[in-house]
Design an enzyme around this catalytic site. Structure first.
Site, PDB file in Angstrom:
ATOM      1  N   ARG A 158      14.342  -2.989  19.774  1.00  0.00           N
ATOM      2  CA  ARG A 158      12.990  -3.031  20.363  1.00  0.00           C
ATOM      3  C   ARG A 158      12.790  -1.940  21.424  1.00  0.00           C
ATOM      4  NH1 ARG A 158      12.714  -6.225  16.742  1.00  0.00           N
ATOM      5  NH2 ARG A 158      11.352  -8.042  16.679  1.00  0.00           N
ATOM      6  N   SER A 232       6.883 -12.548  19.217  1.00  0.00           N
ATOM      7  CA  SER A 232       7.914 -12.843  20.220  1.00  0.00           C
ATOM      8  C   SER A 232       7.468 -12.307  21.572  1.00  0.00           C
ATOM      9  CB  SER A 232       9.227 -12.158  19.851  1.00  0.00           C
ATOM     10  OG  SER A 232       9.714 -12.633  18.629  1.00  0.00           O
ATOM     11  N   GLU A 328       9.040  -8.648  25.746  1.00  0.00           N
ATOM     12  CA  GLU A 328       8.903  -7.622  24.721  1.00  0.00           C
ATOM     13  C   GLU A 328       7.474  -7.079  24.766  1.00  0.00           C
ATOM     14  OE1 GLU A 328       8.725  -7.245  19.925  1.00  0.00           O
ATOM     15  OE2 GLU A 328       9.254  -9.167  20.754  1.00  0.00           O
TER      16      GLU A 328
HETATM   17  N1  EPU Z   1      20.088 -13.018  13.513  1.00  0.00           N
HETATM   18  C1  EPU Z   1      20.918 -12.420  12.614  1.00  0.00           C
HETATM   19  N2  EPU Z   1      21.132 -13.031  11.410  1.00  0.00           N
HETATM   20  C2  EPU Z   1      20.575 -14.198  11.091  1.00  0.00           C
HETATM   21  C3  EPU Z   1      19.716 -14.824  12.007  1.00  0.00           C
HETATM   22  C4  EPU Z   1      19.473 -14.201  13.211  1.00  0.00           C
HETATM   23  O1  EPU Z   1      21.432 -11.356  12.866  1.00  0.00           O
HETATM   24  O2  EPU Z   1      20.815 -14.682   9.948  1.00  0.00           O
HETATM   25  C5  EPU Z   1      19.845 -12.363  14.808  1.00  0.00           C
HETATM   26  C6  EPU Z   1      18.703 -11.430  14.767  1.00  0.00           C
HETATM   27  O3  EPU Z   1      19.138 -10.174  15.229  1.00  0.00           O
HETATM   28  C7  EPU Z   1      17.624 -12.009  15.688  1.00  0.00           C
HETATM   29  C8  EPU Z   1      18.372 -13.058  16.487  1.00  0.00           C
HETATM   30  O4  EPU Z   1      19.576 -13.289  15.813  1.00  0.00           O
HETATM   31  O5  EPU Z   1      17.045 -11.015  16.494  1.00  0.00           O
HETATM   32  C9  EPU Z   1      17.610 -14.350  16.584  1.00  0.00           C
HETATM   33  O6  EPU Z   1      17.107 -14.661  15.311  1.00  0.00           O
HETATM   34  P1  EPU Z   1      15.951 -15.657  14.967  1.00  0.00           P
HETATM   35  O7  EPU Z   1      15.858 -15.771  13.517  1.00  0.00           O
HETATM   36  O8  EPU Z   1      16.116 -16.856  15.825  1.00  0.00           O
HETATM   37  O9  EPU Z   1      14.626 -14.882  15.368  1.00  0.00           O
HETATM   38  P2  EPU Z   1      13.941 -14.670  16.761  1.00  0.00           P
HETATM   39  O10 EPU Z   1      14.876 -14.214  17.795  1.00  0.00           O
HETATM   40  O11 EPU Z   1      13.138 -15.857  17.080  1.00  0.00           O
HETATM   41  C10 EPU Z   1      13.459 -12.233  16.007  1.00  0.00           C
HETATM   42  C11 EPU Z   1      12.380 -11.223  16.296  1.00  0.00           C
HETATM   43  C12 EPU Z   1      11.127 -11.563  15.490  1.00  0.00           C
HETATM   44  C13 EPU Z   1      11.486 -11.535  14.029  1.00  0.00           C
HETATM   45  C14 EPU Z   1      12.623 -12.545  13.763  1.00  0.00           C
HETATM   46  C15 EPU Z   1      13.117 -12.499  12.350  1.00  0.00           C
HETATM   47  C16 EPU Z   1      12.797 -10.496  18.569  1.00  0.00           C
HETATM   48  C17 EPU Z   1      12.334 -10.529  19.990  1.00  0.00           C
HETATM   49  N3  EPU Z   1      12.083 -11.221  17.723  1.00  0.00           N
HETATM   50  O12 EPU Z   1      12.944 -13.493  16.422  1.00  0.00           O
HETATM   51  O13 EPU Z   1      10.167 -10.586  15.744  1.00  0.00           O
HETATM   52  O14 EPU Z   1      10.375 -11.851  13.225  1.00  0.00           O
HETATM   53  O15 EPU Z   1      13.735 -12.218  14.623  1.00  0.00           O
HETATM   54  O16 EPU Z   1      13.902 -11.387  12.158  1.00  0.00           O
HETATM   55  O17 EPU Z   1      13.739  -9.805  18.244  1.00  0.00           O
HETATM   56  C18 EPU Z   1       8.340 -10.064  17.183  1.00  0.00           C
HETATM   57  O18 EPU Z   1       9.025  -9.149  17.617  1.00  0.00           O
HETATM   58  O19 EPU Z   1       7.173 -10.279  17.595  1.00  0.00           O
HETATM   59  C19 EPU Z   1       8.917 -10.951  16.196  1.00  0.00           C
HETATM   60  C20 EPU Z   1       8.263 -12.007  15.727  1.00  0.00           C
END
Ligand code: EPU
Length: 332
Positions: A158, A232, A328
């Site tokens: 990011r 996010s 972010e």
């Molecule tokens: N992760 C993995 N493998 C997995 C699951 C998660 O590597 O199988 C990592 C990812 O790098 C991720 C973190 O763990 O960043 C947490 O994953 P989660 O699925 O809980 O998603 P999140 O943190 O709630 C992030 C992005 C979202 C994006 C999702 C799906 C950020 C701040 N947010 O959300 O982006 O859609 O992952 O990839 O990194 C946005 O930036 O507005 C946004 C919605």
């Protein structure tokens, strides 16, 4: 005074002094020549990563540059030159339809093509930096055209040069993407592989991955057309291994993922949820019920309401885990 309500997905009511829509590069050059950018200015794409906490005292440039062109093509790849005001998710759909692979995991992300590299948008194991070939931008101080190749953009999670030393110095006009005609699909991300299995898909296509990503997103994330939000709100904190080891001793089930260079990424959504804040409301601002990393405008929230909620979350998470969350979203 011009209302910025139609220009931010948080649906916050705020005003600016003047708004100029940039539909072509000649208009951009004119604004630069007239020295308009020596005052306070703001470039807006889809407005999907901005929180207005007050009126914007200055000039807003709305990026409406359009056009997708083939820049290079051979039997295995295609390089597209995409105008920065194109809507990101429309561009992804266009590539999926043509079977050009590389950005299908980034389906349905709000915002414009020009904003995508600024914060190196990412989802489901893919980041925009993975397919970005180069960026064409105009230097705001003198109107000069400048090229940034991928490494010059200094991409990180990011993050890019455009959030740091190049911030507010350039107007990104075109983004070039190198897409694959024989794509290697990226389906390792937990939620994607699970759905592929559940649906009994034997050999997934680009369109399958795109549809699955859309399904996951629509289930988890509020549609900004209906509920004001900016995706996010916080970045996932990335810790050094030594700091992580101390935290996991205290919180053994903390959700985390290994990153490059011995770093560990912590799920900010997990931290917020486990601090008891999922669904928490303050004023007209709320922590989303399905995905605690998303803050929503419950109706008539002001930018200050959202900011108060964000600060409250930062405080509570810091109190419980000693980790400081960083937004972010750009807070203005
Ligand atoms: N992760 C993995 N493998 C997995 C699951 C998660 O590597 O199988 C990592 C990812 O790098 C991720 C973190 O763990 O960043 C947490 O994953 P989660 O699925 O809980 O998603 P999140 O943190 O709630 C992030 C992005 C979202 C994006 C999702 C799906 C950020 C701040 N947010 O959300 O982006 O859609 O992952 O990839 O990194 C946005 O930036 O507005 C946004 C919605």
């Amino acid at each position: 005074m011009i209302s910025l309500l139609p220009y931010n997905t948080f649906k916050i009511s705020a005003y600016c002094n003047e708004l100029v829509e940039i539909k072509n590069e000649i208009q951009l050059q004119k604004v630069i020549k007239e020295s308009r950018l020596e005052e306070n200015f703001l470039i807006i794409g889809g407005g999907s990563n901005i929180l207005f906490t007050k009126n914007f005292d200055g000039l807003v440039l709305k990026n409406s540059l359009k056009g997708i062109f083939v820049y290079f093509e051979d039997s295995s790849q295609i390089v597209l030159k995409v105008a920065s005001g194109e809507i990101w998710s429309d561009f992804v759909d266009y590539c999926v339809k043509n079977d050009w692979g590389g950005i299908e995991n980034l389906s349905l992300i709000p915002g414009t093509v020009g904003a995508a590299p600024i914060q190196n948008i990412g989802a489901y194991g893919v980041e925009v930096k993975d397919t970005l070939h180069k960026i064409e931008a105009v230097k705001l101080s003198n109107g000069e055209k400048v090229i940034f190749n991928n490494s010059e953009c200094k991409f990180a999670y990011r993050d890019s040069i455009f959030k740091n030393e190049a911030k507010n110095k350039y107007f990104i006009t075109n983004v070039f993407f190198r897409l694959n005609k024989k794509p290697v699909l990226n389906t390792a991300y937990g939620d994607i592989s699970k759905l592929i299995k559940e649906k009994g898909i034997k050999k997934a296509t680009i369109a399958d991955v795109s549809n699955i990503v859309k399904e996951i997103r629509m289930n988890k994330l509020p549609n900004p057309e209906i509920i004001g939000n900016a995706g996010s709100f916080f970045k996932n904190p990335v810790l050094a291994e030594s700091d992580f080891k101390l935290i996991i001793q205290k919180f053994p089930d903390i959700r985390h993922f290994a990153e490059e260079n011995c770093k560990v990424k912590i799920s900010a959504a997990w931290l917020i949820e486990n601090a008891g804040l999922k669904g928490f409301e303050l004023g007209n601002a709320k922590v989303n019920d399905k995905q605690a990393l998303v803050l929503i405008n419950n109706g008539n929230a002001t930018g200050k309401n959202i900011l108060q909620l964000a600060n409250f979350i930062i405080e509570k998470v810091k109190e419980k885990y000693g980790i400081v969350l960083n937004p972010e979203v750009n807070i203005l």
